[in-house]
Design an enzyme around this catalytic site. Structure first.
Site, mmCIF file in Angstrom:
data_model
loop_
_atom_site.group_PDB
_atom_site.id
_atom_site.type_symbol
_atom_site.label_atom_id
_atom_site.label_comp_id
_atom_site.label_asym_id
_atom_site.label_seq_id
_atom_site.Cartn_x
_atom_site.Cartn_y
_atom_site.Cartn_z
ATOM 1 N N HIS A 49 4.048 -61.426 45.498
ATOM 2 C CA HIS A 49 4.826 -61.873 44.350
ATOM 3 C C HIS A 49 5.725 -63.044 44.765
ATOM 4 C CE1 HIS A 49 7.642 -58.795 46.158
ATOM 5 N NE2 HIS A 49 8.449 -59.851 46.049
HETATM 6 P P1 TYD Z 1 7.791 -53.252 45.857
HETATM 7 O O1 TYD Z 1 8.353 -54.339 45.009
HETATM 8 O O2 TYD Z 1 6.419 -52.754 45.543
HETATM 9 O O3 TYD Z 1 7.821 -53.716 47.397
HETATM 10 P P2 TYD Z 1 7.003 -54.914 48.099
HETATM 11 O O4 TYD Z 1 7.079 -56.072 47.177
HETATM 12 O O5 TYD Z 1 7.730 -55.122 49.376
HETATM 13 O O6 TYD Z 1 5.603 -54.497 48.337
HETATM 14 O O7 TYD Z 1 8.832 -52.052 45.857
HETATM 15 C C1 TYD Z 1 8.476 -50.719 46.129
HETATM 16 C C2 TYD Z 1 9.330 -49.801 45.265
HETATM 17 O O8 TYD Z 1 10.695 -49.906 45.625
HETATM 18 C C3 TYD Z 1 9.229 -50.105 43.789
HETATM 19 O O9 TYD Z 1 9.196 -48.879 43.102
HETATM 20 C C4 TYD Z 1 10.501 -50.826 43.465
HETATM 21 C C5 TYD Z 1 11.488 -50.259 44.473
HETATM 22 N N1 TYD Z 1 12.519 -51.181 44.894
HETATM 23 C C6 TYD Z 1 13.826 -50.896 44.582
HETATM 24 O O10 TYD Z 1 14.150 -49.880 43.938
HETATM 25 N N2 TYD Z 1 14.811 -51.735 45.015
HETATM 26 C C7 TYD Z 1 14.527 -52.838 45.736
HETATM 27 O O11 TYD Z 1 15.469 -53.581 46.125
HETATM 28 C C8 TYD Z 1 13.147 -53.152 46.033
HETATM 29 C C9 TYD Z 1 12.791 -54.390 46.803
HETATM 30 C C10 TYD Z 1 12.177 -52.291 45.594
#
Ligand code: TYD
Length: 145
Positions: A49
């Site tokens: 992303h």
């Molecule tokens: P995700 O965005 O899928 O992580 P990445 O982009 O690193 O693969 O995030 C995983 C989960 O964690 C999703 O349910 C959203 C949550 N999350 C939060 O609650 N707070 C945060 O600051 C972040 C980055 C993710």
């Protein structure tokens, strides 16, 4: 800010090492959130992303990980494997993280709270938005001539 690798000052002595992260000293934004990824499974690709507004600083506190980064001008691979180095990621950078070592702890400092609306999760949409903002910048530059 866009994409920048930064060397962080290490305070080492016979007891070991210490790195401090401080707003305006070595972190060029107001820190509003810290999160970290660990116990990432083999073969997993995370991220995939870009953020419309968020600025971040990533540090592998332990282990190593590869980043594929694209600011609209094409992909670049960056390896983070040193707790004394940081990777600054400005807004509108497509990122993907992969090849996490088993022991990898990837810590990320960010200047905004978690906001799903700030995410662009479709690569084609990212290219559309990044190219239109470049075009807007070019037009603003032309108007100021
Ligand atoms: P995700 O965005 O899928 O992580 P990445 O982009 O690193 O693969 O995030 C995983 C989960 O964690 C999703 O349910 C959203 C949550 N999350 C939060 O609650 N707070 C945060 O600051 C972040 C980055 C993710």
């Amino acid at each position: 800010m866009q994409i920048q690798r930064v060397q962080l000052q290490q305070h080492g002595d016979e007891r070991g090492m210490l790195v401090a992260l401080e707003r305006d000293r070595n972190v060029p934004f107001e820190i509003r959130r810290v999160y970290y990824l660990f116990a990432t499974k083999q073969q997993v690709h995370r991220g995939q992303h870009a953020h419309r507004h968020l600025n971040q600083l990533a540090v592998t506190v332990r282990g190593s990980v590869k980043f594929l980064l694209d600011d609209g001008s094409g992909p670049v691979e960056v390896v983070l494997d040193d707790p004394s180095q940081g990777l600054l990621l400005g807004s509108m950078v497509w990122r993907e993280m992969y090849d996490f070592s088993e022991d990898c702890v990837l810590m990320v400092l960010a200047d905004q709270l978690y906001d799903p609306a700030d995410y662009i999760t479709n690569y084609d949409e990212f290219l559309r938005e990044v190219n239109s903002s470049v075009l807007r910048g070019d037009m603003a530059a032309c108007q100021s001539l």
